[in-house]
Design a protein around this motif. Structure first.
Motif, PDB file in Angstrom:
ATOM      1  N   GLY A 291       0.794  -1.225   0.000  1.00 13.33           N
ATOM      2  CA  GLY A 291       0.000   0.000   0.000  1.00 13.33           C
ATOM      3  C   GLY A 291       0.822   1.267   0.000  1.00 13.33           C
ATOM      4  O   GLY A 291       0.299   2.343   0.304  1.00 13.33           O
ATOM      5  N   THR A 305      -8.638   3.955  -2.687  1.00 12.93           N
ATOM      6  CA  THR A 305      -9.081   2.582  -2.501  1.00 12.93           C
ATOM      7  C   THR A 305      -7.946   1.660  -2.931  1.00 12.93           C
ATOM      8  O   THR A 305      -7.479   1.744  -4.072  1.00 12.93           O
ATOM      9  N   GLU A 308      -6.350  -5.489  -2.882  1.00  7.38           N
ATOM     10  CA  GLU A 308      -5.305  -6.486  -2.598  1.00  7.38           C
ATOM     11  C   GLU A 308      -5.956  -7.847  -2.393  1.00  7.38           C
ATOM     12  O   GLU A 308      -6.964  -7.970  -1.689  1.00  7.38           O
ATOM     13  N   LYS A 309      -5.373  -8.903  -3.013  1.00  3.01           N
ATOM     14  CA  LYS A 309      -6.003 -10.222  -2.980  1.00  3.01           C
ATOM     15  C   LYS A 309      -5.601 -11.072  -1.788  1.00  3.01           C
ATOM     16  O   LYS A 309      -6.238 -12.090  -1.510  1.00  3.01           O
ATOM     17  N   PRO A 311      -5.061 -11.681   2.332  1.00  2.00           N
ATOM     18  CA  PRO A 311      -5.489 -11.114   3.620  1.00  2.00           C
ATOM     19  C   PRO A 311      -4.352 -10.434   4.389  1.00  2.00           C
ATOM     20  O   PRO A 311      -4.556  -9.367   4.983  1.00  2.00           O
ATOM     21  N   CYS A 314      -3.737  -7.047   2.966  1.00  2.00           N
ATOM     22  CA  CYS A 314      -4.745  -6.075   3.404  1.00  2.00           C
ATOM     23  C   CYS A 314      -4.408  -5.549   4.797  1.00  2.00           C
ATOM     24  O   CYS A 314      -4.541  -4.341   5.065  1.00  2.00           O
ATOM     25  N   ASP A 315      -3.967  -6.445   5.674  1.00  2.00           N
ATOM     26  CA  ASP A 315      -3.600  -6.023   7.028  1.00  2.00           C
ATOM     27  C   ASP A 315      -2.412  -5.056   6.999  1.00  2.00           C
ATOM     28  O   ASP A 315      -2.375  -4.071   7.751  1.00  2.00           O
ATOM     29  N   ARG A 318      -3.535  -1.547   5.872  1.00  2.00           N
ATOM     30  CA  ARG A 318      -4.198  -0.821   6.965  1.00  2.00           C
ATOM     31  C   ARG A 318      -3.177  -0.321   7.981  1.00  2.00           C
ATOM     32  O   ARG A 318      -3.268   0.820   8.465  1.00  2.00           O
ATOM     33  N   VAL A 330      -9.586  -0.316   2.101  1.00  2.00           N
ATOM     34  CA  VAL A 330      -8.960  -1.553   1.629  1.00  2.00           C
ATOM     35  C   VAL A 330     -10.047  -2.511   1.158  1.00  2.00           C
ATOM     36  O   VAL A 330     -11.000  -2.797   1.890  1.00  2.00           O
ATOM     37  N   HIS A 332     -10.588  -6.310  -0.211  1.00  2.00           N
ATOM     38  CA  HIS A 332      -9.975  -7.636  -0.355  1.00  2.00           C
ATOM     39  C   HIS A 332     -10.619  -8.352  -1.539  1.00  2.00           C
ATOM     40  O   HIS A 332     -11.821  -8.591  -1.561  1.00  2.00           O
TER      41      HIS A 332
END
Length: 439
Positions: A291, A305, A308-309, A311, A314-315, A318, A330, A332
């Motif tokens: 990110g 926005t 991201e595929k 998990p 994504c964390d 953030r 974010v 997923h």
């Protein structure tokens, strides 16, 4: 002379404004403004609806007062009038709050010249709304959605913690709430109705979802969108939105990332230059990874926005957004499928995609309003990406970035350490042609 008097937020007119109205030969204002003041006997009045006819009527009045008026191509002459010692009498325009703040002063100055205006401002609806909730507003961003596309206001509300939105038909609390209900962090909307009217004024705190479910009528003039955890910013020197970042293309060490899977700062520097993120924009970061591009765009004020595929990715996004004090939405999922549920962006950065990259670029290029920037390590994918940008009508360009960084060696000497080469391609949508205007 045109005297512009600000009224309508509860405070009585000061004596000089009352005197101006009392000496008026022509009074222009909305029906509620005309009803709220004592008009002099015999004064002409114009109920303000569409602006252009009212401006034309004022112009005709001045023509008449000056002794000339065009009628069917013939110039007629009128006897000069004297009212309160002024030729032709005084024109008074009644407006809401501060008429120089997103108000009628701009249109009057453009039509008649600023030197012909005597402006007597009242308290603006924005100042009144913030006063009602006990907050300072020198650090607020003010956006007008009155007669304008709501999308800019929505994106500013997503990216800033303290926003005032001036509303209008079709761009009120319900529409704003619906747009923000699933696309923003913890936001509360403060809906201010009939400000200054002791009998009807209402100031309500609601969630975006609650705002979307209500019929608010026509009395709402301003909505505050607040992140209540951040509404009290440090003391400011410059009013308005926070200053832009003092640096960008941050070092990779300033982001959490996995196994150096992050856009290098040299790549980000050029990508940001071609994306042009700014307040009021929406930017997609597709295949966002850490990110880093998303965060940098958000630091410039854009709503972002990140798609991201994985998990864990994504964390990380953030966490990086929180570490840099910005908001990034974010999503997923895998592109291009997940993109169908997202609002059209102004600009897109694509930093991943694998074999799906041409398809992703095709979808993004079809929906981006301004620019698409693609970073690639594989030479084989460059032709397909360029073809996709060309096919979407973008003006396409690109570079191969090869950089070498200073690296220490034993003995207090330095060498150059090469980074992996990266292809950066970008497409910019040409400006729309205007019929009859040469490009």
């Amino acid at each position: 002379m045109i005297t512009v008097v600000g009224t309508g937020t509860g405070a009585p007119l000061p004596p000089d404004a009352e005197a101006a109205v009392a000496g008026a030969a022509l009074v222009v204002g909305a029906r509620r403004h005309l009803a709220a003041v004592r008009l002099p006997e015999g004064a002409e009045r114009i109920v303000l609806g569409p602006l252009a006819p009212a401006l034309d009527a004022i112009a005709r009045y001045f023509d008449k007062a000056d002794g000339t008026e065009e009628t069917d191509g013939q110039q007629e002459t009128y006897e000069e009038k004297e009212t309160d010692g002024q030729r032709g009498g005084r024109v008074v325009v009644l407006a809401s709050g501060d008429p120089g703040f997103f108000g009628i002063v701009r249109a009057l100055a453009e039509r008649f010249g600023s030197r012909r205006l005597d402006v007597r401002p009242g308290v603006s609806s924005v100042a009144t709304a913030f006063a009602r909730v006990g907050l300072p507003w020198d650090d607020a961003v003010v956006v007008s959605a009155h007669g304008r596309d709501l999308r800019t206001a929505v994106h500013v509300c997503r990216s800033r913690p303290k926003v005032a939105v001036l509303t209008g038909p079709g761009s009120g609390p319900a529409e704003l709430g619906a747009a923000l209900a699933h696309r923003s962090g913890a936001r509360v909307l403060v809906v201010a109705s009939a400000l200054g009217d002791p009998a009807h004024e209402r100031v309500e705190r609601v969630t975006p979802g609650e705002a979307a479910a209500r019929d608010w009528g026509t009395a709402v003039s301003v909505v505050l969108c607040l992140d209540e955890s951040r509404v009290l910013a440090p003391v400011r020197t410059v009013a308005g939105p926070a200053a832009g970042p003092d640096r960008w293309a941050l070092d990779e060490a300033e982001f959490a990332h996995r196994d150096s899977m992050i856009s290098k700062f040299e790549v980000r520097a050029l990508a940001l230059a071609r994306l042009g993120p700014r307040l009021g924009d929406l930017v997609w970061d597709v295949g966002a990874g850490s990110g880093s591009v998303a965060v940098e765009c958000a630091r410039f004020g854009a709503a972002v926005t990140a798609i991201e595929k994985t998990p864990d990715g994504c964390d990380r996004i953030r966490a990086n957004a929180a570490a840099h004090g910005v908001e990034v939405r974010v999503v997923h999922g895998a592109a291009p499928t997940v993109l169908s549920d997202l609002e059209d962006p102004d600009a897109v950065f694509i930093g991943g995609g694998g074999r799906e990259l041409p398809a992703i670029v095709t979808v993004c290029a079809r929906r981006a309003r301004r620019a698409v920037v693609v970073a690639m390590a594989a030479l084989d994918r460059v032709p397909a990406v360029r073809d996709a940008l060309d096919a979407a009508g973008f003006a396409c360009d690109g570079v191969l970035l090869q950089s070498s960084r200073l690296a220490p060696l034993p003995g207090n000497v330095t060498r150059l350490a090469a980074t992996n080469p990266v292809f950066l391609l970008w497409g910019v949508r040409p400006p729309a042609r205007t019929e009859g205007v040469p490009q």
